[in-house]
Design an enzyme around this catalytic site. Sequence first.
Site, PDB file in Angstrom:
ATOM      1  N   TYR A 124       0.867  -1.286  -0.024  1.00 36.90           N
ATOM      2  CA  TYR A 124      -0.058  -0.113  -0.032  1.00 36.90           C
ATOM      3  C   TYR A 124       0.936   1.079   0.086  1.00 36.90           C
ATOM      4  O   TYR A 124       0.224   2.221   0.213  1.00 36.90           O
ATOM      5  CB  TYR A 124      -0.808  -0.025   1.218  1.00 36.90           C
ATOM      6  CG  TYR A 124      -1.822  -1.064   1.048  1.00 36.90           C
ATOM      7  CD1 TYR A 124      -2.131  -2.145   0.988  1.00 36.90           C
ATOM      8  CD2 TYR A 124      -3.303  -0.330   0.768  1.00 36.90           C
ATOM      9  CE1 TYR A 124      -2.974  -3.012   0.780  1.00 36.90           C
ATOM     10  CE2 TYR A 124      -4.438  -1.071   0.642  1.00 36.90           C
ATOM     11  CZ  TYR A 124      -4.450  -2.640   0.707  1.00 36.90           C
ATOM     12  OH  TYR A 124      -5.535  -3.250   0.829  1.00 36.90           O
ATOM     13  N   LYS A 171       4.077 -14.355   5.295  1.00 33.78           N
ATOM     14  CA  LYS A 171       4.356 -15.258   4.188  1.00 33.78           C
ATOM     15  C   LYS A 171       5.994 -15.360   4.398  1.00 33.78           C
ATOM     16  O   LYS A 171       6.608 -15.243   3.044  1.00 33.78           O
ATOM     17  CB  LYS A 171       3.924 -15.061   2.956  1.00 33.78           C
ATOM     18  CG  LYS A 171       4.105 -15.910   1.583  1.00 33.78           C
ATOM     19  CD  LYS A 171       2.973 -16.998   1.767  1.00 33.78           C
ATOM     20  CE  LYS A 171       3.246 -17.884   0.631  1.00 33.78           C
ATOM     21  NZ  LYS A 171       2.441 -19.057   0.769  1.00 33.78           N
ATOM     22  N   ASP A 205      -1.639 -18.286   3.965  1.00 34.42           N
ATOM     23  CA  ASP A 205      -2.453 -19.263   3.431  1.00 34.42           C
ATOM     24  C   ASP A 205      -3.083 -20.173   4.323  1.00 34.42           C
ATOM     25  O   ASP A 205      -4.176 -20.671   4.465  1.00 34.42           O
ATOM     26  CB  ASP A 205      -1.911 -19.849   2.078  1.00 34.42           C
ATOM     27  CG  ASP A 205      -0.484 -20.045   2.256  1.00 34.42           C
ATOM     28  OD1 ASP A 205       0.301 -19.768   3.470  1.00 34.42           O
ATOM     29  OD2 ASP A 205       0.210 -20.790   1.433  1.00 34.42           O
ATOM     30  N   ASP A 229      -5.944  -6.564   5.002  1.00 31.59           N
ATOM     31  CA  ASP A 229      -7.274  -6.335   4.280  1.00 31.59           C
ATOM     32  C   ASP A 229      -7.882  -7.663   3.990  1.00 31.59           C
ATOM     33  O   ASP A 229      -9.170  -7.556   4.149  1.00 31.59           O
ATOM     34  CB  ASP A 229      -6.516  -5.423   2.975  1.00 31.59           C
ATOM     35  CG  ASP A 229      -7.714  -4.839   2.148  1.00 31.59           C
ATOM     36  OD1 ASP A 229      -8.966  -4.612   2.912  1.00 31.59           O
ATOM     37  OD2 ASP A 229      -7.498  -4.726   1.029  1.00 31.59           O
TER      38      ASP A 229
END
Length: 341
Positions: A124, A171, A205, A229
């Site tokens: 972002y 991640k 995930d 988000d």
Amino acid sequence: MAHRVTLIPGDGIGPELAEATRRVLDASGVGFEWEVVDAGEAVMERYGTPLPDHVLESIRRNKIAIKGPITTPVGEGFRSVNVTLRQTLDLYANLRPARSIKGLESRYEDVDLVIVRENTEDLYAGIEHRVGRDAAESIKIITREASERIARFAFDYAVANGRRKVTAVHKANIMKLSDGLFLESCRTVAAEYEGRVEFEDRIVDNMCMQLVQKPELYDVLVLPNLYGDIVSDLAAGLVGGLGVAPGANIGADEAVFEPVHGSAPKYAGQNKANPTAMILSGALMLRHLGEPVAAQRVEDAVRDVIAEGRTITYDLGGTAGTREFGEAVAERLAVVPAASA
Ligand code: NAD
């Protein structure tokens, strides 16, 4: 003494939700002086920007604002007003609680999650460019300072609200440097809270699958901006959808409260959208203003009206309009006197 608050109605379904929210907050027993200012496409022509200076000045002056959603053009056009607001005012913590509501049909009855999303960097940061005609590059920024700051916010929130565990979501197996730094920063901060708040981490995930299968295992989640988000919409889905998911953007000096959802343009002006998310954002604002009794009363009134099931909006299986739902919550507040809360 009345609280002076900046109110940004937003666009799309925003103005209708803002009206219902103001009606409820005015009925909460707490005094408000509303400073209404506009942002978004509607003010572009007049001010040459979707976020005029006087809007920022109003928030800086009042320290507190509540806003409806604002549409962001896709692909081209101006940059998101919502993101610009968070970055300009350094509203670094995006707090998004997701709690089951009795009487609301959803897969689980006992979800009680708090999503703490880093709000200023990651993908972002807005640093992207075309590389020739057929490729594009977006830069993901992760810093130790912002990561430790959001982790500390999550742990402080856990301590202040009697929550038992913080889970860092990342991640780092693939983005070893950027997400690796985020995880390392969370571990550093977690060590300061050892013995008071549990800490663990999950790969994003796997986190999504676990939240869908066994959300009751999780408590406070802390995430970089983009995962935050996405996972907060997932969490909203676990408790009845975007229409009931509130949020807060909190900085060192100012705080801006807003629903998780966007401007849902296809429902604009139809008195159809659910104002619950914005009303519950108002309850978060009441807590922030040091009005926990009024906040609890608003939350209870919303829950009661939904549990009764007579005046609920289309997304919850009813036929009531935005205005009627707001009115029902305000009436409920009037019936249950403040002293009994
Ligand atoms: P959205 O959240 O506006 O809508 C997605 C769907 O969710 C809607 O079609 C509707 O079915 C449902 N929904 C959302 N809010 C609801 C409500 N209050 N009551 C009932 N149903 C509701 O997402 P989108 O369509 O991806 O985005 C529309 C615009 O909003 C875009 O321009 C986006 O950039 C913007 N947006 C703004 C904010 C913000 O202001 N903070 C946040 C997200 C998206």
